[in-house]
Design a protein around this motif. Structure first.
Motif, short mmCIF file in Angstrom:
data_model
loop_
_atom_site.label_atom_id
_atom_site.label_comp_id
_atom_site.label_asym_id
_atom_site.label_seq_id
_atom_site.Cartn_x
_atom_site.Cartn_y
_atom_site.Cartn_z
N THR A 244 8.61 10.81 10.10
CA THR A 244 7.51 9.87 10.10
C THR A 244 7.36 9.16 8.73
O THR A 244 7.05 7.99 8.85
CB THR A 244 6.37 11.08 9.95
OG1 THR A 244 6.30 12.11 10.80
CG2 THR A 244 4.91 10.41 9.81
N ALA A 245 8.02 9.50 7.73
CA ALA A 245 8.05 8.67 6.48
C ALA A 245 8.89 7.64 6.83
O ALA A 245 8.47 6.28 6.25
CB ALA A 245 8.72 9.52 5.39
N LYS B 102 0.88 -1.03 0.03
CA LYS B 102 -0.06 -0.04 -0.10
C LYS B 102 0.75 1.24 -0.14
O LYS B 102 2.11 1.10 0.51
CB LYS B 102 -0.96 0.03 1.17
CG LYS B 102 -1.92 -1.21 1.24
CD LYS B 102 -2.92 -1.01 0.23
CE LYS B 102 -4.14 -2.23 0.43
NZ LYS B 102 -5.00 -2.17 -0.52
N THR B 103 0.36 2.24 -0.72
CA THR B 103 1.07 3.64 -0.70
C THR B 103 0.49 4.76 0.12
O THR B 103 -0.76 4.83 -0.01
CB THR B 103 1.12 3.80 -2.42
OG1 THR B 103 1.84 3.11 -2.90
CG2 THR B 103 1.90 5.34 -2.38
N VAL B 104 1.43 5.40 0.92
CA VAL B 104 0.84 6.52 1.69
C VAL B 104 1.21 7.72 1.23
O VAL B 104 2.71 7.89 1.11
CB VAL B 104 1.18 6.02 3.34
CG1 VAL B 104 0.81 7.37 4.05
CG2 VAL B 104 0.77 4.88 3.87
N LEU B 105 0.66 8.64 1.15
CA LEU B 105 1.17 10.05 0.83
C LEU B 105 1.31 10.74 1.84
O LEU B 105 0.05 11.03 2.65
CB LEU B 105 0.01 10.73 -0.41
CG LEU B 105 0.68 12.29 -0.58
CD1 LEU B 105 1.94 12.47 -0.93
CD2 LEU B 105 -0.46 12.56 -1.57
N LEU B 106 2.26 11.40 2.34
CA LEU B 106 2.54 12.22 3.47
C LEU B 106 2.75 13.61 2.95
O LEU B 106 3.73 13.88 2.44
CB LEU B 106 3.76 11.73 4.51
CG LEU B 106 4.02 12.35 5.76
CD1 LEU B 106 3.03 12.62 6.60
CD2 LEU B 106 5.42 11.89 6.15
N PHE C 264 5.02 -0.01 4.34
CA PHE C 264 4.32 0.82 3.45
C PHE C 264 5.05 1.57 2.49
O PHE C 264 6.46 1.76 2.99
CB PHE C 264 3.35 1.93 3.89
CG PHE C 264 2.35 1.24 4.93
CD1 PHE C 264 1.13 0.69 4.38
CD2 PHE C 264 2.58 1.17 6.46
CE1 PHE C 264 0.09 0.45 5.32
CE2 PHE C 264 1.36 0.95 7.10
CZ PHE C 264 0.13 0.24 6.58
N HIS C 265 4.71 1.65 1.43
CA HIS C 265 5.46 2.59 0.16
C HIS C 265 5.31 3.99 0.68
O HIS C 265 3.99 4.42 0.81
CB HIS C 265 5.15 2.20 -1.11
CG HIS C 265 5.73 3.07 -2.19
ND1 HIS C 265 7.25 3.37 -2.23
CD2 HIS C 265 5.09 3.82 -2.87
CE1 HIS C 265 7.30 4.19 -3.23
NE2 HIS C 265 6.20 4.70 -3.79
N GLU D 195 0.15 4.64 17.36
CA GLU D 195 -1.04 5.46 17.41
C GLU D 195 -1.18 5.67 15.74
O GLU D 195 -2.15 5.69 15.03
CB GLU D 195 -1.06 6.88 18.17
CG GLU D 195 -2.24 7.57 17.87
CD GLU D 195 -2.40 8.81 18.57
OE1 GLU D 195 -3.36 9.42 19.07
OE2 GLU D 195 -1.17 9.31 19.11
N LEU D 196 0.02 6.22 15.16
CA LEU D 196 -0.42 6.78 13.56
C LEU D 196 -0.52 5.45 12.88
O LEU D 196 -1.18 5.29 11.80
CB LEU D 196 1.18 7.38 13.24
CG LEU D 196 1.35 7.56 11.75
CD1 LEU D 196 0.24 8.54 11.29
CD2 LEU D 196 2.88 8.09 11.53
N ILE D 197 0.28 4.26 12.88
CA ILE D 197 0.03 3.23 12.17
C ILE D 197 -1.24 2.34 12.20
O ILE D 197 -1.69 1.91 11.42
CB ILE D 197 1.35 2.11 12.51
CG1 ILE D 197 2.75 2.58 12.29
CG2 ILE D 197 1.10 0.86 11.52
CD1 ILE D 197 2.92 3.18 10.84
#
Length: 351
Positions: free
Chosen positions: A17-18, A2-6, A26-27, A110-112
């Motif tokens: 965070t990245a 899965k791709t996460v845009l930060l 995650f990507h 919490e974030l994940i």
């Protein structure tokens, strides 16, 4: 994966965070401000977006509003990440359509956890939607009785895709897994010959099908397709169309009749290119474009000389000379790229 845009303007926080997200499998794509974040989201279509609120260029609220208004990104889960803790700010974000809201500082778990739970929810919703759509489509497939009903099926259940003038819809050799119906606009089919010259193979107008290849084998597109003007298409998978044709004899017969008519038209065009005089080729090509573009006599036809020459099967320089002679003879009015037919009947009689 899965791709996460930060989207985060603080460099240190963005990098840290990245790294946390990447270590969790995650990507990660990153953006330093909202403007760049919007562009990346539209081009890359991440699975989820984690976005700060207070940023230069465009803030987080602006990012969410922009992506919610864009069809391709409107359903991407969105998590706000901000130092703002006031209840009204949280409510504002949620009212705009955010899926979650994390306040700084936050811990890794919490974030994940927020990312994983929102992705899981999105997957469940998507599966339910696909099941429902498949059931509805299957129910409607059994009742299609004509080619017009097939086109209505495209409109009701197809994926809507828009292309700006000059945009490539697909290239020759691309995998042909979709069939398109043109809702609005004009599309040219074209190929490159051995010398690298572009040859226009067909002009497709609104209410025409596009991208038809073999239904039995995995055959790539045999031509490229480019939007001549702003164009809207609806698309369904080739396997879905095959199923419809298998279930409806009437639709299959009308579909084959349409393909036969298309082949007859192409045959006429080839004969025109092979045996007609240069003047007749030019005249017939102008009238063909006028018909496809739905232009009446004395209405401007705006089309490139290269496209005209390619369809006519003559050199661009020869076409330009022929157009000049038509202008002198009063058949046409030419201003820049605009061509206006003044004497339609006379143009039809040219041989």
């Amino acid at each position: 994966m899965k791709t996460v845009l930060l989207i985060e303007d603080d460099i240190a926080l963005r990098e840290n965070t990245a790294e946390l997200i990447e270590l969790s499998g995650f990507h990660v794509l990153t953006a330093p401000n909202g403007k760049i974040g919007i562009d990346i989201a539209k081009n890359k279509l991440p699975n989820i977006i984690v976005c700060d609120i207070m940023m230069p260029e465009i803030d987080g609220y602006g990012v969410l509003e922009a992506l919610t208004g864009y069809n391709e990104t409107s359903q991407i889960p969105f998590i706000f990440l901000s130092a703002k803790t006031e209840h009204k700010e949280i409510r504002k974000g949620m009212n705009l359509g955010a899926d979650d809201y994390l306040t700084k500082p936050f811990d890794e778990d919490e974030l994940i956890s927020a990312i994983e739970s929102r992705l899981a929810k999105a997957t469940l919703i998507s599966n339910l939607y696909n099941q429902q759509t498949s059931i509805e489509a299957s129910n409607n497939n059994d009742h299609l009785k004509s080619l017009n009903e097939l086109k209505n099926f495209f409109d009701d259940y197809g994926e809507v895709i828009t292309f700006k003038k000059g945009s490539i819809i697909f290239n020759e050799g691309d995998h042909s897994n979709k069939i398109y119906l043109i809702s609005k606009g004009i599309v040219k089919g074209h190929k490159m010959d051995q010398s690298g010259k572009e040859l226009i193979t067909a002009l497709y107008e609104a209410d025409s099908f596009l991208g038809i290849t073999s239904f039995m084998d995995i055959v790539p597109y045999q031509e490229s397709a480019t939007a001549i003007e702003n164009t809207t298409l609806t698309a369904i998978n080739k396997s879905e169309l095959k199923k419809i044709l298998e279930n409806s004899k009437n639709v299959s017969l009308e579909f084959m009749e349409m393909l036969t008519d298309n082949l007859s038209t192409i045959k006429e065009q080839l004969l025109q290119m092979a045996y007609s005089s240069m003047r007749k080729k030019t005249a017939q090509t102008i009238m063909q474009f006028a018909q496809v573009l739905n232009k009446k006599p004395n209405e401007d036809i705006k089309i490139s000389r290269n496209d005209l020459a390619s369809v006519a099967g003559i050199a661009t320089e020869s076409l330009i000379r022929t157009l000049s002679s038509f202008k002198k003879e009063g058949y046409l009015e030419i201003q820049g790229r605009n061509i206006k037919i003044l004497k339609l009947q006379e143009l039809k009689m040219i041989d």
